[in-house]
Design an enzyme around this catalytic site. Structure first.
Site, PDB file in Angstrom:
ATOM      1  N   LYS A   9      -3.785  -2.615   4.561  1.00  0.00           N
ATOM      2  CA  LYS A   9      -4.308  -3.455   3.486  1.00  0.00           C
ATOM      3  C   LYS A   9      -4.375  -4.929   3.918  1.00  0.00           C
ATOM      4  CE  LYS A   9      -2.732  -0.296  -0.187  1.00  0.00           C
ATOM      5  NZ  LYS A   9      -2.042  -0.175  -1.500  1.00  0.00           N
ATOM      6  N   TYR A  49     -10.915   3.076  -5.562  1.00  0.00           N
ATOM      7  CA  TYR A  49      -9.746   3.236  -6.433  1.00  0.00           C
ATOM      8  C   TYR A  49     -10.140   3.656  -7.856  1.00  0.00           C
ATOM      9  CZ  TYR A  49      -6.096   1.639  -3.185  1.00  0.00           C
ATOM     10  OH  TYR A  49      -5.189   1.545  -2.154  1.00  0.00           O
ATOM     11  N   ARG A  85       2.330  10.120   4.551  1.00  0.00           N
ATOM     12  CA  ARG A  85       2.970   9.657   3.307  1.00  0.00           C
ATOM     13  C   ARG A  85       4.460   9.370   3.566  1.00  0.00           C
ATOM     14  NH1 ARG A  85      -0.171   8.117  -1.097  1.00  0.00           N
ATOM     15  NH2 ARG A  85       1.583   8.619  -2.435  1.00  0.00           N
ATOM     16  N   ARG A 102       6.417   0.701   4.718  1.00  0.00           N
ATOM     17  CA  ARG A 102       6.571  -0.176   3.550  1.00  0.00           C
ATOM     18  C   ARG A 102       7.955  -0.812   3.499  1.00  0.00           C
ATOM     19  NH1 ARG A 102       3.154   3.807  -0.477  1.00  0.00           N
ATOM     20  NH2 ARG A 102       1.163   2.703  -0.414  1.00  0.00           N
ATOM     21  N   ASN A 112       1.482  -3.801  -0.697  1.00  0.00           N
ATOM     22  CA  ASN A 112       2.371  -2.824  -0.056  1.00  0.00           C
ATOM     23  C   ASN A 112       1.828  -2.292   1.268  1.00  0.00           C
ATOM     24  OD1 ASN A 112       0.470  -1.161  -1.119  1.00  0.00           O
ATOM     25  ND2 ASN A 112       1.858   0.110  -2.314  1.00  0.00           N
ATOM     26  N   HIS A 115      -2.260   2.140   2.710  1.00  0.00           N
ATOM     27  CA  HIS A 115      -2.685   3.246   1.843  1.00  0.00           C
ATOM     28  C   HIS A 115      -2.733   4.506   2.679  1.00  0.00           C
ATOM     29  CE1 HIS A 115      -5.139   5.852  -0.691  1.00  0.00           C
ATOM     30  NE2 HIS A 115      -5.826   6.116   0.416  1.00  0.00           N
ATOM     31  N   GLU A 126     -11.945  10.572   1.039  1.00  0.00           N
ATOM     32  CA  GLU A 126     -11.747   9.192   1.494  1.00  0.00           C
ATOM     33  C   GLU A 126     -12.289   8.987   2.910  1.00  0.00           C
ATOM     34  OE1 GLU A 126      -7.572   8.423   0.765  1.00  0.00           O
ATOM     35  OE2 GLU A 126      -7.855   8.531  -1.409  1.00  0.00           O
TER      36      GLU A 126
HETATM   37  P1  ATP Z   1      -1.966   4.113  -2.157  1.00  0.00           P
HETATM   38  O1  ATP Z   1      -2.883   4.913  -3.056  1.00  0.00           O
HETATM   39  O2  ATP Z   1      -2.400   2.685  -1.984  1.00  0.00           O
HETATM   40  O3  ATP Z   1      -1.690   4.826  -0.867  1.00  0.00           O
HETATM   41  P2  ATP Z   1       0.294   5.111  -3.593  1.00  0.00           P
HETATM   42  O4  ATP Z   1      -0.412   6.433  -3.545  1.00  0.00           O
HETATM   43  O5  ATP Z   1       1.685   5.042  -3.058  1.00  0.00           O
HETATM   44  O6  ATP Z   1      -0.530   4.002  -2.846  1.00  0.00           O
HETATM   45  P3  ATP Z   1      -0.753   4.824  -6.269  1.00  0.00           P
HETATM   46  O7  ATP Z   1       0.009   5.256  -7.452  1.00  0.00           O
HETATM   47  O8  ATP Z   1      -1.892   5.660  -5.778  1.00  0.00           O
HETATM   48  O9  ATP Z   1       0.310   4.583  -5.065  1.00  0.00           O
HETATM   49  O10 ATP Z   1      -1.261   3.343  -6.558  1.00  0.00           O
HETATM   50  C1  ATP Z   1      -2.300   2.770  -5.783  1.00  0.00           C
HETATM   51  C2  ATP Z   1      -1.962   1.345  -5.433  1.00  0.00           C
HETATM   52  O11 ATP Z   1      -1.980   0.584  -6.636  1.00  0.00           O
HETATM   53  C3  ATP Z   1      -0.571   1.135  -4.861  1.00  0.00           C
HETATM   54  O12 ATP Z   1      -0.507   1.289  -3.466  1.00  0.00           O
HETATM   55  C4  ATP Z   1      -0.284  -0.293  -5.248  1.00  0.00           C
HETATM   56  O13 ATP Z   1      -0.848  -1.199  -4.295  1.00  0.00           O
HETATM   57  C5  ATP Z   1      -0.995  -0.445  -6.567  1.00  0.00           C
HETATM   58  N1  ATP Z   1      -0.042  -0.265  -7.656  1.00  0.00           N
HETATM   59  C6  ATP Z   1       0.554   0.867  -8.070  1.00  0.00           C
HETATM   60  N2  ATP Z   1       1.385   0.647  -9.084  1.00  0.00           N
HETATM   61  C7  ATP Z   1       1.333  -0.690  -9.313  1.00  0.00           C
HETATM   62  C8  ATP Z   1       1.971  -1.564 -10.241  1.00  0.00           C
HETATM   63  N3  ATP Z   1       2.836  -1.101 -11.137  1.00  0.00           N
HETATM   64  N4  ATP Z   1       1.661  -2.875 -10.172  1.00  0.00           N
HETATM   65  C9  ATP Z   1       0.778  -3.355  -9.250  1.00  0.00           C
HETATM   66  N5  ATP Z   1       0.138  -2.579  -8.357  1.00  0.00           N
HETATM   67  C10 ATP Z   1       0.424  -1.272  -8.394  1.00  0.00           C
HETATM   68 MG    MG Z   2      -2.455   6.709  -4.088  1.00  0.00          MG
END
Ligand code: ATP
Ligand code: MG
Length: 141
Positions: A9, A49, A85, A102, A112, A115, A126
């Site tokens: 990211k 997203y 993951r 992370r 974070n 992705h 994707e």
């Molecule tokens: P990613 O999809 O980026 O790999 P993830 O699968 O661990 O991450 P998701 O639940 O899919 O998490 O959320 C997508 C992204 O949205 C997260 O990586 C984070 O950057 C952002 N995100 C998730 N929860 C929050 C939150 N509570 N506040 C701000 N940003 C968030």
């Molecule tokens: Mg995700």
């Protein structure tokens, strides 16, 4: 063999962490099938997203993902989706296991650093969003 999709990211690229993070992937046994740096448009970030569009953080997430260049990669290994993951660690870096990308590099739940696809089905979607078949040049075998 399985493939997954990764994004380093904007916070990772901005802090010169591309080499370290690609190195962590390779050390974990994930093969870099292809990789490139892109700067996502707002539309691309919104599309990518789209599953999160009802979540309260959607606007912030899209804004962040197009705030600077990112590095997108196709990674290959047995069980690549789960393996990557695990290497990434929990979404919230405070909850991420020691030694994960992370835990080592992420700044916050928003910034974070990486992705990774959360299922084989989403990995295929994707990968198709960012790569054509002919770009997947370094598959094993
Ligand atoms: P990613 O999809 O980026 O790999 P993830 O699968 O661990 O991450 P998701 O639940 O899919 O998490 O959320 C997508 C992204 O949205 C997260 O990586 C984070 O950057 C952002 N995100 C998730 N929860 C929050 C939150 N509570 N506040 C701000 N940003 C968030
Ligand atoms: Mg995700």
């Amino acid at each position: 063999m399985e493939m997954t999709f990764s994004i380093i990211k904007p916070d990772g690229v901005r802090r010169n962490l591309v080499g370290s993070i690609l190195g962590m992937m390779e050390s974990a046994g994930l093969r870099i099938v292809t990789t490139k740096m892109i700067h996502m448009s707002r539309r691309e970030a919104e599309q990518f997203y789209a599953v999160h569009k009802e979540r309260p953080f959607f606007g912030e997430l899209v804004e962040f993902m197009c705030s600077g260049p990112v590095v997108v990669s196709a990674l290959e290994a047995p069980n690549a989706v789960v393996k990557y993951r695990e290497l990434m660690g929990a979404t919230d870096p405070k909850k991420a296991d020691k030694g994960t990308i992370r835990a080592v590099h992420a700044l916050s739940i928003g910034e974070n650093t990486v992705h990774g696809s959360d299922s084989k089905e989403n990995a295929a979607i994707e990968l198709g969003f960012f790569f054509s078949g002919t770009e997947l040049v370094n598959r094993a075998g």
